[in-house]
Every structure is written in C-alpha cells, then in structure tokens.
Write a protein that holds these residues in place. Structure first.
Motif, PDB file in Angstrom:
ATOM      1  N   ASP A 124      35.427-137.179  33.097  1.00 36.42           N
ATOM      2  CA  ASP A 124      35.135-137.167  34.534  1.00 36.42           C
ATOM      3  C   ASP A 124      35.034-135.741  35.072  1.00 36.42           C
ATOM      4  OD1 ASP A 124      37.941-136.930  34.145  1.00 36.42           O
ATOM      5  OD2 ASP A 124      38.344-137.653  36.174  1.00 36.42           O
ATOM      6  N   GLU A 125      35.794-134.820  34.515  1.00 35.46           N
ATOM      7  CA  GLU A 125      35.704-133.418  34.928  1.00 35.46           C
ATOM      8  C   GLU A 125      34.394-132.783  34.465  1.00 35.46           C
ATOM      9  OE1 GLU A 125      40.314-131.951  35.003  1.00 35.46           O
ATOM     10  OE2 GLU A 125      39.442-132.438  33.033  1.00 35.46           O
ATOM     11  N   VAL A 126      33.932-133.174  33.287  1.00 36.49           N
ATOM     12  CA  VAL A 126      32.639-132.677  32.798  1.00 36.49           C
ATOM     13  C   VAL A 126      31.526-133.184  33.699  1.00 36.49           C
ATOM     14  CG1 VAL A 126      30.970-132.782  30.916  1.00 36.49           C
ATOM     15  CG2 VAL A 126      33.394-132.433  30.407  1.00 36.49           C
ATOM     16  N   ILE A 127      31.540-134.466  33.996  1.00 37.36           N
ATOM     17  CA  ILE A 127      30.500-135.065  34.837  1.00 37.36           C
ATOM     18  C   ILE A 127      30.493-134.418  36.209  1.00 37.36           C
ATOM     19  CG2 ILE A 127      29.804-137.208  35.987  1.00 37.36           C
ATOM     20  CD1 ILE A 127      30.828-138.620  33.346  1.00 37.36           C
ATOM     21  N   GLU A 128      31.656-134.210  36.778  1.00 36.07           N
ATOM     22  CA  GLU A 128      31.749-133.536  38.087  1.00 36.07           C
ATOM     23  C   GLU A 128      31.252-132.101  37.988  1.00 36.07           C
ATOM     24  OE1 GLU A 128      32.442-132.654  42.049  1.00 36.07           O
ATOM     25  OE2 GLU A 128      32.460-134.622  41.075  1.00 36.07           O
ATOM     26  N   GLY A 129      31.639-131.409  36.936  1.00 34.42           N
ATOM     27  CA  GLY A 129      31.228-130.017  36.751  1.00 34.42           C
ATOM     28  C   GLY A 129      29.736-129.844  36.560  1.00 34.42           C
ATOM     29  N   LEU A 130      29.087-130.871  36.014  1.00 39.59           N
ATOM     30  CA  LEU A 130      27.644-130.818  35.781  1.00 39.59           C
ATOM     31  C   LEU A 130      26.826-131.388  36.933  1.00 39.59           C
ATOM     32  CD1 LEU A 130      27.503-132.084  32.072  1.00 39.59           C
ATOM     33  CD2 LEU A 130      27.368-129.713  32.891  1.00 39.59           C
ATOM     34  N   SER A 131      27.499-131.924  37.933  1.00 46.06           N
ATOM     35  CA  SER A 131      26.804-132.666  38.991  1.00 46.06           C
ATOM     36  C   SER A 131      25.804-131.831  39.789  1.00 46.06           C
ATOM     37  CB  SER A 131      27.816-133.322  39.936  1.00 46.06           C
ATOM     38  OG  SER A 131      28.551-132.331  40.635  1.00 46.06           O
ATOM     39  N   GLY A 132      25.907-130.530  39.742  1.00 51.09           N
ATOM     40  CA  GLY A 132      24.972-129.674  40.468  1.00 51.09           C
ATOM     41  C   GLY A 132      23.747-129.281  39.661  1.00 51.09           C
ATOM     42  N   ASN A 133      23.638-129.792  38.449  1.00 56.52           N
ATOM     43  CA  ASN A 133      22.494-129.478  37.589  1.00 56.52           C
ATOM     44  C   ASN A 133      21.757-130.772  37.258  1.00 56.52           C
ATOM     45  OD1 ASN A 133      24.638-127.319  37.042  1.00 56.52           O
ATOM     46  ND2 ASN A 133      22.789-126.416  36.209  1.00 56.52           N
ATOM     47  N   LEU A 134      20.460-130.750  37.460  1.00 56.59           N
ATOM     48  CA  LEU A 134      19.648-131.933  37.204  1.00 56.59           C
ATOM     49  C   LEU A 134      18.809-131.762  35.951  1.00 56.59           C
ATOM     50  CD1 LEU A 134      18.378-132.606  40.835  1.00 56.59           C
ATOM     51  CD2 LEU A 134      20.383-133.570  39.685  1.00 56.59           C
ATOM     52  N   CYS A 135      18.724-132.850  35.170  1.00 51.53           N
ATOM     53  CA  CYS A 135      17.884-132.894  33.988  1.00 51.53           C
ATOM     54  C   CYS A 135      17.022-134.143  34.088  1.00 51.53           C
ATOM     55  CB  CYS A 135      18.744-132.957  32.726  1.00 51.53           C
ATOM     56  SG  CYS A 135      17.747-133.128  31.233  1.00 51.53           S
ATOM     57  N   ARG A 136      15.740-133.977  33.844  1.00 48.75           N
ATOM     58  CA  ARG A 136      14.831-135.117  33.931  1.00 48.75           C
ATOM     59  C   ARG A 136      14.560-135.743  32.571  1.00 48.75           C
ATOM     60  NH1 ARG A 136      10.391-133.090  38.379  1.00 48.75           N
ATOM     61  NH2 ARG A 136      11.924-132.701  39.993  1.00 48.75           N
ATOM     62  N   CYS A 137      15.079-135.168  31.502  1.00 50.06           N
ATOM     63  CA  CYS A 137      14.711-135.629  30.161  1.00 50.06           C
ATOM     64  C   CYS A 137      15.833-136.322  29.406  1.00 50.06           C
ATOM     65  CB  CYS A 137      14.242-134.459  29.303  1.00 50.06           C
ATOM     66  SG  CYS A 137      12.818-133.593  29.943  1.00 50.06           S
ATOM     67  N   THR A 138      17.055-135.824  29.466  1.00 51.25           N
ATOM     68  CA  THR A 138      18.056-136.204  28.464  1.00 51.25           C
ATOM     69  C   THR A 138      18.869-137.432  28.777  1.00 51.25           C
ATOM     70  OG1 THR A 138      19.802-134.851  29.426  1.00 51.25           O
ATOM     71  CG2 THR A 138      18.369-133.802  27.779  1.00 51.25           C
ATOM     72  N   GLY A 139      19.076-137.784  30.020  1.00 53.37           N
ATOM     73  CA  GLY A 139      19.982-138.879  30.322  1.00 53.37           C
ATOM     74  C   GLY A 139      21.441-138.443  30.324  1.00 53.37           C
ATOM     75  N   TYR A 140      21.715-137.177  30.069  1.00 52.54           N
ATOM     76  CA  TYR A 140      23.025-136.527  30.200  1.00 52.54           C
ATOM     77  C   TYR A 140      24.039-136.832  29.105  1.00 52.54           C
ATOM     78  CZ  TYR A 140      21.347-135.332  34.837  1.00 52.54           C
ATOM     79  OH  TYR A 140      20.601-134.860  35.874  1.00 52.54           O
ATOM     80  N   GLN A 141      23.905-137.920  28.340  1.00 50.11           N
ATOM     81  CA  GLN A 141      24.923-138.250  27.348  1.00 50.11           C
ATOM     82  C   GLN A 141      25.132-137.115  26.358  1.00 50.11           C
ATOM     83  OE1 GLN A 141      22.406-140.302  28.115  1.00 50.11           O
ATOM     84  NE2 GLN A 141      23.352-142.159  28.925  1.00 50.11           N
ATOM     85  N   ASN A 142      24.059-136.543  25.845  1.00 52.58           N
ATOM     86  CA  ASN A 142      24.208-135.472  24.862  1.00 52.58           C
ATOM     87  C   ASN A 142      24.651-134.162  25.511  1.00 52.58           C
ATOM     88  OD1 ASN A 142      23.597-137.181  22.792  1.00 52.58           O
ATOM     89  ND2 ASN A 142      21.475-136.540  22.607  1.00 52.58           N
ATOM     90  N   ILE A 143      24.355-133.996  26.777  1.00 54.91           N
ATOM     91  CA  ILE A 143      24.854-132.808  27.483  1.00 54.91           C
ATOM     92  C   ILE A 143      26.370-132.894  27.595  1.00 54.91           C
ATOM     93  CG2 ILE A 143      24.861-131.574  29.689  1.00 54.91           C
ATOM     94  CD1 ILE A 143      21.883-132.345  29.970  1.00 54.91           C
ATOM     95  N   VAL A 144      26.888-134.064  27.954  1.00 54.85           N
ATOM     96  CA  VAL A 144      28.346-134.255  28.038  1.00 54.85           C
ATOM     97  C   VAL A 144      28.974-134.035  26.659  1.00 54.85           C
ATOM     98  CG1 VAL A 144      30.184-135.935  28.517  1.00 54.85           C
ATOM     99  CG2 VAL A 144      28.206-135.761  30.058  1.00 54.85           C
ATOM    100  N   LYS A 145      28.352-134.576  25.608  1.00 56.75           N
ATOM    101  CA  LYS A 145      28.852-134.354  24.249  1.00 56.75           C
ATOM    102  C   LYS A 145      28.848-132.857  23.918  1.00 56.75           C
ATOM    103  CE  LYS A 145      27.220-138.723  22.350  1.00 56.75           C
ATOM    104  NZ  LYS A 145      26.187-139.355  21.519  1.00 56.75           N
ATOM    105  N   ALA A 146      27.803-132.165  24.341  1.00 56.15           N
ATOM    106  CA  ALA A 146      27.700-130.729  24.064  1.00 56.15           C
ATOM    107  C   ALA A 146      28.813-129.947  24.753  1.00 56.15           C
ATOM    108  CB  ALA A 146      26.330-130.199  24.497  1.00 56.15           C
ATOM    109  N   VAL A 147      29.179-130.352  25.956  1.00 54.98           N
ATOM    110  CA  VAL A 147      30.270-129.666  26.661  1.00 54.98           C
ATOM    111  C   VAL A 147      31.574-129.835  25.885  1.00 54.98           C
ATOM    112  CG1 VAL A 147      31.648-129.567  28.778  1.00 54.98           C
ATOM    113  CG2 VAL A 147      29.158-129.868  28.913  1.00 54.98           C
ATOM    114  N   HIS A 148      31.844-131.052  25.437  1.00 61.92           N
ATOM    115  CA  HIS A 148      33.065-131.284  24.653  1.00 61.92           C
ATOM    116  C   HIS A 148      33.030-130.520  23.328  1.00 61.92           C
ATOM    117  CE1 HIS A 148      34.927-134.056  27.384  1.00 61.92           C
ATOM    118  NE2 HIS A 148      33.863-134.847  27.384  1.00 61.92           N
TER     119      HIS A 148
END
Length: 158
Positions: A124-148
């Motif tokens: 939830d902290e990752v999702i909140e921390g990324l909330s100001g950045n938009l991506c039109r391609c990935t769907g965010y799942q791999n971005i969250v994995k990348a942060v971890h």
C-alpha cells in the motif's frame, strides 16, 4: 531578459542563461541536452518530468529554472553510477517494469526518493508512493514488483 543561473545537475555545476519563464524541464532538455527528462502532460499530472531537486521529487514542467539557481538536480541520467545502473534501474529492467519507456524516467526518480525515505515499503505504501506517476502501458503490477526488488537490491548493497 535572460538570467544567468547555475544548476548542479547530476553532480556537475552547469551555467546557463534562461528567460525568467523557462521551465526546468525545457532547460534540462533544450539548454543542457539532457533528454532523459520527458514531458508528458505539461500540467504536473503525469509525473513523466519528475526529477530530484535536492533529493526530493519535483515536477520539472511546473518549476521555473530560475527558482532552482544553485540547487542540486538529479535527472534519470544521474541515477547510474560508474559501476553501472542503480539498483532501481536494475530492478525495473529485471522485473519488466517498463514497456514503451516514456514514463520510466519519472518513475525511476520517484522510486529512488521513495526508497531513500522508506527502504522497505509495504504494497500500500508503494502504491501510494507511485500514485503521482501515470503509465499507459504496464498496468503497474510489474512496476510495484520492481519497487520491491529495488528495495531488496538496496538492502543487499548496504
């Protein structure tokens, strides 16, 4: 009327003459040739233009260059070290946290600052921390994995 300013960009002092209304994103891209900073919405919504100003993420499309005279700016080009990509960059590549890559520089700068402040964030902290950045391609799942993964790599480095 142009203003002479000095910006410390990616560790190097750079002197540039800019009009008072020149945006930091335009100064970085056009005056200094650092095209890694992308401009998406030009309204501060998408986060593509995010850079680090004295270590904190800011929208360079909303910041006048003259207001950061003498301050330290880190762009995506400055995240890598002499040894290679930063842990955040490696994690994004390893976890496929990018597709077209347009939003990636903003995400990389945002995540670098986020993990400096919170080295082991929960989902939830990752999702909140990324909330100001938009991506039109990935769907965010791999971005969250990348942060971890970046958090793991940084913990291994320490």
């Amino acid at each position: 009327m142009d203003h002479e300013i000095t910006l410390v960009v990616n560790g190097a002092a750079r002197r540039v003459s800019v009009p008072a209304r020149r945006l930091l994103s335009d100064c970085l891209r056009h005056d200094l040739g650092l095209t890694g900073t992308h401009v998406g919405c030009e309204h501060g919504v998408c986060g593509c233009c995010t850079v680090l100003l004295d270590g904190e993420p800011v929208r360079s499309c909303l910041t006048f260059a003259v207001t950061v005279d003498g301050r330290e700016i880190t762009t995506v080009e400055g995240l890598a070290t002499a040894e290679g990509m930063s842990a955040v960059q490696r994690a994004f590549a390893e976890c496929h946290g990018l597709q077209c890559g347009f939003c990636t520089p903003g995400f990389l700068c945002t995540v670098t600052a986020m993990l400096r402040e919170n080295p082991a964030p929960a989902d939830d902290e990752v999702i909140e921390g990324l909330s100001g950045n938009l991506c039109r391609c990935t769907g965010y799942q791999n971005i969250v994995k990348a942060v971890h993964r970046a958090a793991e790599l940084l913990a291994e480095e320490s």
